[in-house]
Design an enzyme around this catalytic site. Structure first.
Site, PDB file in Angstrom:
ATOM      1  CB  SER A 172      -0.957   0.014   1.199  1.00  0.00           C
ATOM      2  OG  SER A 172      -0.252  -0.231   2.391  1.00  0.00           O
ATOM      3  CG  ASP A 194      -2.570   4.857   8.311  1.00  0.00           C
ATOM      4  OD1 ASP A 194      -1.358   4.622   8.502  1.00  0.00           O
ATOM      5  OD2 ASP A 194      -3.123   4.709   7.208  1.00  0.00           O
ATOM      6  CG  HIS A 218      -1.036   3.753   4.605  1.00  0.00           C
ATOM      7  ND1 HIS A 218      -1.677   2.991   5.553  1.00  0.00           N
ATOM      8  CD2 HIS A 218      -0.601   2.897   3.646  1.00  0.00           C
ATOM      9  CE1 HIS A 218      -1.637   1.715   5.185  1.00  0.00           C
ATOM     10  NE2 HIS A 218      -0.988   1.637   4.042  1.00  0.00           N
TER      11      HIS A 218
END
Length: 378
Positions: free
Chosen positions: A128, A351, A354
């Site tokens: 990702s 998160d 990311h």
């Protein structure tokens, strides 16, 4: 005297776009060809120290002209990266520009890049974080040419963004480990010595690889039940050692299957996480609530073993692979993650791995662009 002065220019100013006319670039390239310096030039590229300037060392400065695009106009953006839409109210993190020590980076120019890569197919292969960089580049290009006709096609683990006017395709192949993950009778096996899925990477003009984050996953987030290392099958092993073995298998695949005259290979360096505030001297903190980068050029938490492992493996390869050495510059950006603004359905997460878009991955692509401007082989 001309060649000597050009040689000095190569060493001191080649990467400073502010002072190079297009004429001197043409002269410079012909000089390289005449002096049969292809091999040295490849090593320059792979070390990313063009003109003696390491574009990956520097600091972040506030710049009112940033960000490079308005995410609300990039309608195909993944919701997990669209921090503004997900309610992040601070905007300082959008306004930082990367400044290498000792040279100037060119501002990203979408039309110029598209002329450079016209008719080419570029594939990002990885997890990702590859998605993060691929998504950033698609938004950057779309913002540069908003009227240009594009399509996005998703089939299984492949996503393809095509700009038809330029016959350019940016493909994302989701592949968390690069080596094979195989369903067998005993369960899912991560095979450190096997890379059958490499057959899907052939025939591209540019490959940009990345892997690391999934090597650390445990418990319910771990997608494999066993690791196969040579003839040994085991439940678990030291994850850094497993990563090195997997990356070594990948490096052999590249050396065996890639012709550098046809395909340019990059490795997207290790993207850091910011879950441990003690790394930047804020005990019990994470990326949550961070609004500014770390000032200066060094990360208090130091370097990453996995980043060193990547450099060691790339250094032994026959095919010159250019490392996008994004680790340190990204470490300084504790403010750049989605934290609770990642929009993962009803789950309110934090998160810190990311990156928000617009944001830090735009700089990764700006560095990629800067290197491509100088790479006259393709």
């Amino acid at each position: 005297m001309l060649s000597l002065s050009l040689k000095m220019k190569m060493r001191t100013e080649f990467y400073d776009f502010c002072f190079l006319s297009s004429y001197s670039i043409v002269i410079f390239i012909s000089f390289l060809q005449q002096s049969n310096a292809k091999m040295n030039y490849d090593s320059y590229l792979s070390n990313s120290k063009l003109g003696g300037c390491d574009i990956f060392q520097g600091s972040w400065v506030y710049d009112e002209t940033y960000p490079l695009y308005d995410t609300s106009k990039c309608r195909f953006i993944e919701s997990e990266f669209d921090c503004q839409k997900n309610g992040r109210s601070d905007k300082m993190y959008l306004k930082y520009r990367w400044v290498p020590s000792g040279c100037a980076l060119p501002r990203f120019d979408g039309p110029k890049l598209l002329e450079k890569i016209k008719g080419k197919k570029i594939m990002f292969v990885g997890d990702s974080l590859s998605l993060n960089q691929w998504q950033s580049l698609t938004c950057m290009l779309h913002a540069s040419l908003p009227q240009s006709n594009y399509t996005i096609d998703r089939k299984g683990s492949l996503s393809t963004f095509t700009l038809h006017e330029f016959d350019v395709s940016l493909i994302l192949s989701r592949n968390a480990f690069l080596v094979d993950l195989v369903e067998e009778k005993i369960g899912t096996v991560l095979k450190l010595d096997s890379i059958e899925n490499g057959k899907d990477w052939k025939g591209y003009d540019m490959l940009i690889f990345n892997t690391w984050h999934w090597w650390l996953h445990k418990g319910t987030n771990q997608p494999w039940k066993f690791i196969e290392d040579g003839k040994t099958i085991r439940k678990d092993m030291d994850r850094l050692i497993a990563f090195k073995k997997g990356l070594s298998t990948w490096s052999k695949w590249v050396d065996t299957n890639i012709n550098p005259n046809n395909t340019t290979v990059f490795f997207q360096g290790i993207s850091p996480t910011h879950y441990r505030g003690d790394e930047w001297n804020e005990t019990k903190s994470t990326c949550m609530g961070q609004t500014r980068p770390i000032s200066g050029k060094t990360y208090p938490g130091g370097s990453l073993e996995e980043a060193m492992a990547v450099k060691q493996i790339l250094a032994k390869m026959k095919v010159a692979v250019t490392l996008l050495d994004i680790t340190t510059l990204s470490q300084l950006r504790k403010d750049g993650h989605p934290s609770s603004f990642g929009n993962y359905g009803t789950v309110k997460g934090n998160d810190c791995s990311h990156w928000c878009l617009a944001g830090v991955p735009d700089t990764w692509n700006q560095l990629l662009y800067a290197i491509l401007l100088q790479n006259h082989h393709h």
